[in-house]
Scaffold this motif. Sequence first.
Motif, short mmCIF file in Angstrom:
data_model
loop_
_atom_site.label_atom_id
_atom_site.label_comp_id
_atom_site.label_asym_id
_atom_site.label_seq_id
_atom_site.Cartn_x
_atom_site.Cartn_y
_atom_site.Cartn_z
N ARG A 173 0.93 5.83 -0.05
CA ARG A 173 0.16 6.64 -0.49
C ARG A 173 1.72 8.27 -0.66
NH1 ARG A 173 -3.60 7.53 4.38
NH2 ARG A 173 -3.49 5.31 3.61
N TYR A 174 1.30 9.44 -1.47
CA TYR A 174 2.01 10.08 -1.98
C TYR A 174 1.97 10.88 -0.01
CZ TYR A 174 2.58 9.35 -6.25
OH TYR A 174 3.33 7.96 -7.42
N GLY A 178 -6.82 1.82 -7.42
CA GLY A 178 -5.40 0.88 -6.87
C GLY A 178 -5.97 -0.06 -6.15
N HIS A 212 -3.97 0.10 -2.90
CA HIS A 212 -4.05 -0.70 -1.19
C HIS A 212 -3.84 -2.16 -2.21
CE1 HIS A 212 -6.94 2.50 0.17
NE2 HIS A 212 -7.01 2.35 -2.23
N SER A 234 1.00 -1.50 -0.28
CA SER A 234 -0.24 -0.30 -0.05
C SER A 234 1.01 0.80 0.27
CB SER A 234 -0.76 0.19 1.41
OG SER A 234 -1.28 -1.03 0.91
N ASP A 280 3.91 2.03 2.37
CA ASP A 280 4.15 2.29 2.77
C ASP A 280 3.93 0.79 4.04
OD1 ASP A 280 3.33 5.45 2.87
OD2 ASP A 280 1.69 4.68 2.59
N THR A 323 3.09 4.37 -10.67
CA THR A 323 3.33 4.24 -9.19
C THR A 323 4.00 3.32 -8.98
OG1 THR A 323 1.74 5.75 -8.19
CG2 THR A 323 2.58 4.17 -6.51
N PRO A 373 -1.68 13.26 1.40
CA PRO A 373 -1.58 11.84 2.71
C PRO A 373 -3.14 10.94 3.25
CG PRO A 373 -1.41 13.88 3.72
CD PRO A 373 -1.76 14.31 2.07
N ASN A 374 -3.93 11.72 2.40
CA ASN A 374 -5.91 11.55 2.27
C ASN A 374 -6.42 10.66 1.44
OD1 ASN A 374 -6.03 12.26 5.04
ND2 ASN A 374 -6.37 14.43 4.22
N ARG A 375 -5.14 10.52 0.53
CA ARG A 375 -5.64 9.98 -1.10
C ARG A 375 -4.67 8.70 -1.22
NH1 ARG A 375 -6.13 13.79 -5.77
NH2 ARG A 375 -3.94 13.22 -5.80
N PRO A 376 -5.33 7.36 -0.16
CA PRO A 376 -4.11 6.48 -0.37
C PRO A 376 -4.44 6.19 -2.39
CG PRO A 376 -5.45 5.87 1.13
CD PRO A 376 -6.11 7.38 0.66
N VAL A 377 -3.06 6.13 -2.72
CA VAL A 377 -3.18 5.38 -3.92
C VAL A 377 -3.30 3.91 -4.19
CG1 VAL A 377 -1.24 5.58 -6.33
CG2 VAL A 377 -1.59 7.29 -4.93
#
Length: 600
Positions: free
Chosen positions: A348-349, A552, A359, A346, A395, A383, A353-357
């Motif tokens: 996220r940039y 994602g 999963h 998993s 992450d 990514t 941070p509130n938008r995971p790229v």
Amino acid sequence: MKSLLRTLGYTHNMLPFYAKISLCSILVALTGIAMPYVISRATTLMVEVVEGNNIGVGQVLWLAALLLVFDVANVLIRNLGGYWGDVMSTKLKAQLSTHYYHHLLSLPQSYFDGELTGTIINRLNRAITEMSNFLNMFANNFLQMLLTSCITIGIVLTYSLELALLVLILYPLFIWLAVLTSKKWRYFQSNKNHEVDMASGRFAEVVSQIKVVKSYVRESLEYRHFTKRYRKTIAVTRKQSRYWHKMDVIRGLILSIVFFLIFAYIFVQTTEKKFTIGEMILLITLINNLRTPLFSMSFIVDGFQKAVSGSKDFIAAMELKPGIKDAPDAAHLNTEKATISFDDVSFRYASVPNRPVLHNISFTIPAGERVALVSESGGGKTTITNLLMRLYERDSGVISVNDTDIRNLTQRSLRGHIATVFQDPVLFSGTIRENIAYGKADATDKEIFAAAKAANADEFIRQLDYGYDTQIGEHGLKLSGGQKQRIAIARAVLKDAPILILDEATSNLDNKNEHLVQQALDRLMKGRTTLIIAHRLSTIAAVDTIITLKNGRVDEIGSPDELAKTNGIYAKLLELQKNPGVAGERLAAYDIAAEPKVDV
């Protein structure tokens, strides 16, 4: 001041220069002070002549010759010190620049994502130039100024304690008045630096994208934005300069009053026969000579403030820590075959941070297989390749090569085993030969020619006026898109890495160039573990496996034939290609834009 001293910690082998410049400063100060003594002695002799004493011409000529010696020595030594100061300044600039550049190269990709290129460059130029200029001025002038002042005060003290105290009071008074302006001046300077950095950053960006600017007829807009920044710097400079010079006038007036008291005291003491005419001339000349070092102190203070401001920017950049570091016991990857695995990854940039790229991504690519990543635009394909190269750190989860977590491998060896070909081929100014050899610094001509042939590039290269030694300009602007792409492929061929990443490598090409590039890619992919991102389904028709991503997450994994029958993303894209009108609504229902520009 602390940041400036810390900046000096990044320099080395400067002590010999400091020593030589200091010696020159001492000698300049001594020869400068010696001349008033000669003038004083000459004045005394002239007074004796007026009083009727017989003075030999030889004695007077001897004093004139002595003045010449001191004057010539002063000029020669001052220029020798200036030469060493210039060399020292350049060495300082070179050392600080290389430290800065080396550090920038170690910073993570995320740092460059958040900074304009021009801003990074301008910060380097301004900060280092201001620091090296100040240190040059400081080395050449400060010690000389200090020695001249100390020796002058010592001489004056032998004649009069009161006069020495009047002279001495000049320095703390001037320094206090100069420091008084420092805080506000730095505030103005910080605002100016910000505007110049933003203007320079945008300038570099526009120059690198000038074709887009011209095609959208936005020259006037970019010009207005640029001039607006510099108009702000002019407005700030007006306030800054007005404030500085107002304070300088106050300093000058106060010092003029003090000098008036000093000279008045000398004149009164001379009329009362406490000083001879020669002594009066000596004291006036010595004290008047203090004006230059005293007022040059304002330039030193000015340069010091700029240097401190610049050093803060330098230290701030140098304190940035590489976000991705090799483990202390990291192993060196050394393999000719590579199996790639993503296990529950998993990401996220940091900027969003509130938008995971990604999963919980999991898949395995056996050594030598070709895998295509398919998703809607922004689905996380690029990514995934960035995480594999450790340009960013995942992450959670594990990414491994040959069952070894890439966190336990050195970044250098990991990336050394990966070759990349991007949608927009990145070429550097220089020759075609140099750009192909970028994949292998010690490549022979035979290897370069073989790589170019494998990339279908050798024929067009040899038709150029200078062949492989043709200068291609910045970003390869003298070449067509297909030519640039084939050179990029030749570079990847020459690197001969077991892992290959193709990120939309044929999306911007016409049919003829796509055919030539695809032939080259087919040769390049043979025997390599390959990740393919492409717009065109024809590009991935021959892959071993397709991995589709949705929101994602991994949606499907299978061969092209298998996924063509599942009614999933790939199947619908095939249907869209065959019958765009019928498939559009069905793709929209699957949360994929039913447009020709869908990423695959």
